[in-house]
Design a protein around this motif. Structure first.
Motif, PDB file in Angstrom:
ATOM      1  N   UNK A 103      35.107  26.156  46.017  1.00  0.00           N
ATOM      2  CA  UNK A 103      34.893  27.621  46.515  1.00  0.00           C
ATOM      3  C   UNK A 103      35.944  28.363  46.491  1.00  0.00           C
ATOM      4  N   UNK A 104      36.007  29.619  46.662  1.00  0.00           N
ATOM      5  CA  UNK A 104      37.254  30.374  46.835  1.00  0.00           C
ATOM      6  C   UNK A 104      36.710  31.812  47.104  1.00  0.00           C
ATOM      7  N   UNK A 105      37.821  32.380  47.667  1.00  0.00           N
ATOM      8  CA  UNK A 105      37.534  33.942  47.935  1.00  0.00           C
ATOM      9  C   UNK A 105      38.805  34.651  47.021  1.00  0.00           C
ATOM     10  N   UNK A 106      38.570  35.779  47.045  1.00  0.00           N
ATOM     11  CA  UNK A 106      39.555  36.695  46.252  1.00  0.00           C
ATOM     12  C   UNK A 106      39.658  38.031  47.015  1.00  0.00           C
ATOM     13  N   UNK A 107      40.965  38.491  47.250  1.00  0.00           N
ATOM     14  CA  UNK A 107      41.445  39.588  47.942  1.00  0.00           C
ATOM     15  C   UNK A 107      42.294  40.394  46.809  1.00  0.00           C
TER      16      UNK A 107
END
Length: 114
Positions: free
Chosen positions: A46-50
């Motif tokens: 999983x990851x997040x993007x900003x």
């Protein structure tokens, strides 16, 4: 006056490394003013993007600072983050992409208020 993108990216890399996270530049964009996107890889698929916050949220206090907004929240499938980055590159090939690998999901960015 806003800090050059390349200098901001260097400072972000250093900040992450000082805190014990691994950070790398995945794509170098325009040195002066390229948009910066930050992928936070939780190392579990999983990851997040900003990405850059909308200009309308800035006031006198935050003018000239780089403020970010979550584009894909923590826990998003890594493939979704990569697909979004591919779309951003097609839209603007001069973007910077920084990837931070951190099991705690830390991003080391100033975020826009909700």
């Amino acid at each position: 006056m806003r800090l050059k993108s390349a200098i901001f990216v260097s400072a972000l890399l250093r900040r992450a490394q000082v805190e014990g996270a691994y950070a790398m530049v995945v794509r170098r964009g325009a040195e002066e003013a390229g948009a910066i996107f930050v992928k936070v890889n939780a190392l579990d698929g999983t990851a997040a993007l900003y990405g850059p916050a909308l200009q309308g949220i800035f006031d006198e206090e935050t003018s000239g600072q780089r403020i970010f907004s979550p584009l894909l929240p923590p826990g998003s499938p890594e493939a979704d983050v990569e697909a979004r980055l591919a779309r951003e590159i097609r839209f603007d090939p001069d973007i910077h992409i920084v990837e931070i690998e951190d099991r705690q999901g830390r991003h080391f960015l100033d975020l826009a208020e909700d």
